[in-house]
Write an enzyme that holds these catalytic residues in place. Structure first.
Site, PDB file in Angstrom:
ATOM      1  N   GLY A 263     -26.560  18.253  46.225  1.00 54.69           N
ATOM      2  CA  GLY A 263     -26.003  16.907  46.113  1.00 54.69           C
ATOM      3  C   GLY A 263     -26.778  16.032  45.153  1.00 54.69           C
ATOM      4  O   GLY A 263     -27.761  16.461  44.546  1.00 54.69           O
ATOM      5  N   GLY A 265     -29.020  12.629  43.983  1.00 52.05           N
ATOM      6  CA  GLY A 265     -30.167  11.918  44.526  1.00 52.05           C
ATOM      7  C   GLY A 265     -31.475  12.639  44.297  1.00 52.05           C
ATOM      8  O   GLY A 265     -31.503  13.815  43.903  1.00 52.05           O
ATOM      9  N   SER A 266     -32.536  11.905  44.551  1.00 48.45           N
ATOM     10  CA  SER A 266     -33.852  12.433  44.225  1.00 48.45           C
ATOM     11  C   SER A 266     -34.260  13.569  45.155  1.00 48.45           C
ATOM     12  O   SER A 266     -34.912  14.516  44.736  1.00 48.45           O
ATOM     13  CB  SER A 266     -34.873  11.306  44.269  1.00 48.45           C
ATOM     14  N   GLU A 288     -21.165  20.198  42.001  1.00 45.58           N
ATOM     15  CA  GLU A 288     -20.329  19.175  41.355  1.00 45.58           C
ATOM     16  C   GLU A 288     -21.077  18.431  40.279  1.00 45.58           C
ATOM     17  O   GLU A 288     -20.499  17.934  39.336  1.00 45.58           O
ATOM     18  CB  GLU A 288     -19.732  18.215  42.375  1.00 45.58           C
ATOM     19  N   GLY A 382     -19.018  14.320  47.260  1.00 46.86           N
ATOM     20  CA  GLY A 382     -18.497  15.665  47.512  1.00 46.86           C
ATOM     21  C   GLY A 382     -19.149  16.316  48.714  1.00 46.86           C
ATOM     22  O   GLY A 382     -18.860  17.476  49.024  1.00 46.86           O
TER      23      GLY A 382
HETATM   24  N1  COA Z   1     -31.542   3.839  56.656  1.00 50.16           N
HETATM   25  C1  COA Z   1     -31.631   2.943  55.639  1.00 50.16           C
HETATM   26  N2  COA Z   1     -32.002   3.261  54.387  1.00 50.16           N
HETATM   27  C2  COA Z   1     -32.324   4.552  54.153  1.00 50.16           C
HETATM   28  C3  COA Z   1     -32.279   5.522  55.148  1.00 50.16           C
HETATM   29  C4  COA Z   1     -31.864   5.131  56.448  1.00 50.16           C
HETATM   30  N3  COA Z   1     -31.784   6.004  57.452  1.00 50.16           N
HETATM   31  N4  COA Z   1     -32.658   6.705  54.609  1.00 50.16           N
HETATM   32  C5  COA Z   1     -32.919   6.482  53.306  1.00 50.16           C
HETATM   33  N5  COA Z   1     -32.730   5.179  53.033  1.00 50.16           N
HETATM   34  C6  COA Z   1     -32.886   4.521  51.736  1.00 50.16           C
HETATM   35  C7  COA Z   1     -34.193   4.879  51.055  1.00 50.16           C
HETATM   36  O1  COA Z   1     -35.243   4.058  51.526  1.00 50.16           O
HETATM   37  C8  COA Z   1     -33.865   4.596  49.597  1.00 50.16           C
HETATM   38  O2  COA Z   1     -33.884   3.201  49.400  1.00 50.16           O
HETATM   39  P1  COA Z   1     -34.305   2.550  48.003  1.00 50.16           P
HETATM   40  O3  COA Z   1     -33.220   2.945  47.034  1.00 50.16           O
HETATM   41  O4  COA Z   1     -34.313   1.087  48.299  1.00 50.16           O
HETATM   42  O5  COA Z   1     -35.648   3.138  47.671  1.00 50.16           O
HETATM   43  C9  COA Z   1     -32.406   5.041  49.491  1.00 50.16           C
HETATM   44  O6  COA Z   1     -31.893   5.029  50.839  1.00 50.16           O
HETATM   45  C10 COA Z   1     -32.234   6.448  48.903  1.00 50.16           C
HETATM   46  O7  COA Z   1     -32.963   7.334  49.689  1.00 50.16           O
HETATM   47  P2  COA Z   1     -33.820   8.542  49.103  1.00 50.16           P
HETATM   48  O8  COA Z   1     -34.690   9.043  50.211  1.00 50.16           O
HETATM   49  O9  COA Z   1     -34.484   8.138  47.823  1.00 50.16           O
HETATM   50  O10 COA Z   1     -32.716   9.646  48.870  1.00 50.16           O
HETATM   51  P3  COA Z   1     -31.699  10.006  47.706  1.00 50.16           P
HETATM   52  O11 COA Z   1     -31.943   9.316  46.423  1.00 50.16           O
HETATM   53  O12 COA Z   1     -31.716  11.467  47.705  1.00 50.16           O
HETATM   54  O13 COA Z   1     -30.294   9.448  48.280  1.00 50.16           O
HETATM   55  C11 COA Z   1     -28.382   9.356  49.727  1.00 50.16           C
HETATM   56  C12 COA Z   1     -29.871   9.758  49.566  1.00 50.16           C
HETATM   57  C13 COA Z   1     -27.939   9.792  51.117  1.00 50.16           C
HETATM   58  C14 COA Z   1     -28.226   7.840  49.586  1.00 50.16           C
HETATM   59  C15 COA Z   1     -27.561  10.074  48.607  1.00 50.16           C
HETATM   60  O14 COA Z   1     -27.823  11.451  48.636  1.00 50.16           O
HETATM   61  C16 COA Z   1     -26.069   9.849  48.777  1.00 50.16           C
HETATM   62  O15 COA Z   1     -25.535   8.829  48.372  1.00 50.16           O
HETATM   63  N6  COA Z   1     -25.371  10.817  49.420  1.00 50.16           N
HETATM   64  C17 COA Z   1     -23.952  10.730  49.670  1.00 50.16           C
HETATM   65  C18 COA Z   1     -23.148  11.406  48.605  1.00 50.16           C
HETATM   66  C19 COA Z   1     -23.431  12.867  48.544  1.00 50.16           C
HETATM   67  O16 COA Z   1     -24.079  13.442  49.385  1.00 50.16           O
HETATM   68  N7  COA Z   1     -22.932  13.532  47.550  1.00 50.16           N
HETATM   69  C20 COA Z   1     -23.175  14.962  47.478  1.00 50.16           C
HETATM   70  C21 COA Z   1     -22.385  15.664  46.545  1.00 50.16           C
HETATM   71  S1  COA Z   1     -22.976  15.265  44.890  1.00 50.16           S
END
Ligand code: COA
Length: 497
Positions: A263, A265-266, A288, A382
């Site tokens: 997926g 994200g970082s 994707e 996705g």
């Molecule tokens: N409650 C509130 N905030 C939360 C949290 C929670 N339980 N868990 C993480 N966060 C915040 C982090 O603190 C971070 O905040 P910041 O941007 O202010 O630093 C932000 O969410 C992103 O978290 P991070 O740990 O850096 O993860 P990420 O960059 O890998 O993103 C998702 C994680 C879930 C947001 C991202 O993967 C996403 O949007 N997923 C949904 C879509 C998807 O899965 N697509 C997959 C097919 S491509």
């Protein structure tokens, strides 16, 4: 006059400025625009449109592949241009407008949008705007760094605006495989039996007379912000690799594994990066979005083929990859997101799906989208297309967020994107919970022990012990189930005082 880019001479007279092209869009229209995870979005016409909306207020419904680069969603939100946005976004400015109720956001499985359009279950697209490398002699549109929903938008819309982007290398031509499913009720199986299968054309074929305007641009894709792996993401990758080694040892797959999906994200990028130091080889991706880690795996000799719907890279990686795209070309394919994420193909290929959760609960339900149960983050993207249909459905997350004030493992998720039925394996830096074949009571014990952060483990144990005394297949202290989120809202932390 751009003869290498516009090869149908009959289209030369359609070249106009971005402002002129934007005049084709009227208040109340539904616009289908290219762009997927900040790659390959139309750039000049949308900016001209936003500029116009600042002068003469108007509203549109905007559909894209996924998120847009170049701050377009932010610019649209600031210009109050959007009444409705479908199916994904990841911009802080637009997020604010969505959470304020100003923009109606329809958060959709990415494979579904064009299927719904085709059957008129969503408003018809009035006009498509598609970024292209070139237009062929027959009027075929060659997309750039993403395909997304562009092909179906262009096929279904009565009018199409094409942005020819001169900064996108012509060598991208040949990278795309545009397959559109046949019509129901006599739909044929999708003829994709491996990530490298080609099923369609290398361009989007539409009647050239539908091309109402051509705009020449030179604006680059914006680069992705890539957070380097840290101790937590390295630990998550380590647990994943140990698990995959175990699966190979059990004879459930060979050491070339199954096609991988990771997926956005970082966290997902860092986890995939971790496979460089694994014993696996001859890996393939059926994903994707291809991030930096895909090209690191290619360069490390671990990956042999990658299929997706877009390429989204950091600035550094972008230059390295695009200046050498010829070298990767035979090992890459970009498809419509309907196909890259198609349940039929994901199930057929047995994809190993690795997605990121915001939070998950002790029974394995996953929230990927809603902070605190109410506020939209990005969207499901996705993740549902893959999680429900994959061979292995893995969700990763750090066990805490915001300096430990939030536990990502909670008694009950505050919003459900992936139900326990679609979730096989959960991983945090603390460890891994293999939930396959387990009943809820067995799951809870494992999730708490293996995935929760030590500072929240006792509170979860205590909650679960009290829940069990009340009985049930999925025990809960129902009036307390969301108390952790309530505490966060009131006191800024889930930690008990
Ligand atoms: N409650 C509130 N905030 C939360 C949290 C929670 N339980 N868990 C993480 N966060 C915040 C982090 O603190 C971070 O905040 P910041 O941007 O202010 O630093 C932000 O969410 C992103 O978290 P991070 O740990 O850096 O993860 P990420 O960059 O890998 O993103 C998702 C994680 C879930 C947001 C991202 O993967 C996403 O949007 N997923 C949904 C879509 C998807 O899965 N697509 C997959 C097919 S491509």
């Amino acid at each position: 006059m751009y003869r290498d880019r516009i090869r149908n001479a009959g289209l030369y007279n359609r070249i106009v400025t971005a402002d002129e092209a934007a005049q084709l869009i009227r208040d109340g229209m539904t616009v289908g625009m290219s762009g997927f995870t900040r790659a390959g979005e139309a750039k000049a016409v949308p900016l001209a449109l936003a500029e116009r909306a600042r002068r003469e207020p108007m509203k549109i419904t905007l559909m894209t592949g996924a998120s847009l680069g170049n701050d377009l969603d932010k610019t649209f939100a600031e210009a109050h241009l959007l009444s409705r946005r479908i199916p994904f976004q990841s911009d802080p400015g637009l997020r604010k407008a969505i959470n304020a109720g100003e923009v109606m956001f329809v958060d959709q499985h990415l494979s579904e949008t064009v299927e719904m359009l085709r059957t008129h279950q969503l408003p018809d697209v009035d006009i498509a705007i598609v970024e292209a490398v070139a237009i062929t002699e027959t009027g075929g549109i060659v997309p750039t760094t993403s395909v997304g929903n562009s092909a179906s938008f262009a096929i279904l819309a009565p009018k199409v605006i094409v942005e020819i982007n001169l900064t996108q290398p012509l060598l991208l031509e040949g990278l795309h495989d545009i397959y559109i499913p046949t019509k129901r009720p006599h739909r044929e199986p999708i003829p994709i039996v491996a990530p490298e299968s080609r099923a369609g054309l290398p361009y989007i074929q539409i009647p050239p007379e539908k091309i109402a305007a051509i705009v020449i641009t030179e604006k680059l894709d914006s680069s992705a912000k890539v957070t380097p792996p840290d101790d937590d993401t390295r630990a998550i990758a380590g647990h994943l690799i140990e698990f995959l080694k175990h699966e190979v040892k059990m004879g459930r797959m060979d050491s070339d594994l199954r096609p991988l999906q990771a997926g956005i994200g970082s966290v997902a990028n860092a986890v995939l990066h971790g496979l460089i130091d694994s014993p696996f080889h001859d890996l393939k991706m059926y994903s994707e979005v291809l991030q930096d880690s895909t090209f690191d795996l290619f360069d490390a000799g671990k990956l042999v083929f990658a299929s997706a719907s877009s390429i989204t890279l950091s600035a550094e990686k972008h230059d390295a990859v695009m200046s050498n795209i010829g070298a990767y070309k035979g090992r890459l394919l970009l498809r419509p997101q309907e196909i890259s994420n198609h349940p039929e193909v994901v199930r057929r290929l047995g994809v190993i799906c690795i997605n990121t959760a915001l939070e998950f609960d002790i029974y394995g339900n996953v929230n990927s989208t809603h902070v605190g149960g109410t506020h939209m983050m990005n969207g499901i993207g996705g993740s549902g297309d893959f999680a429900r249909n994959g061979f292995l459905s893995i969700f990763v997350s750090k066990s805490t967020a915001k300096d430990g004030k939030i536990s990502s493992v909670v008694p009950m998720v505050s919003h459900v994107d992936h139900t326990e039925h679609d979730v096989g394996i959960l991983i945090t830096e603390q460890g891994l919970a293999d939930l396959r074949g387990l009943a809820p009571r067995e799951r809870a014990a494992l999730v708490i022990r293996n995935c929760a952060h030590p500072s929240y483990r006792d509170a979860l144990e205590d909650y679960y012990a009290r829940a069990v005394t009340r009985g049930g297949h999925t025990p809960h202290v129902i009036e307390e189930a969301l108390s952790w989120h309530a505490r966060l809202r009131e006191h800024g932390t889930m930690m008990k005082g």
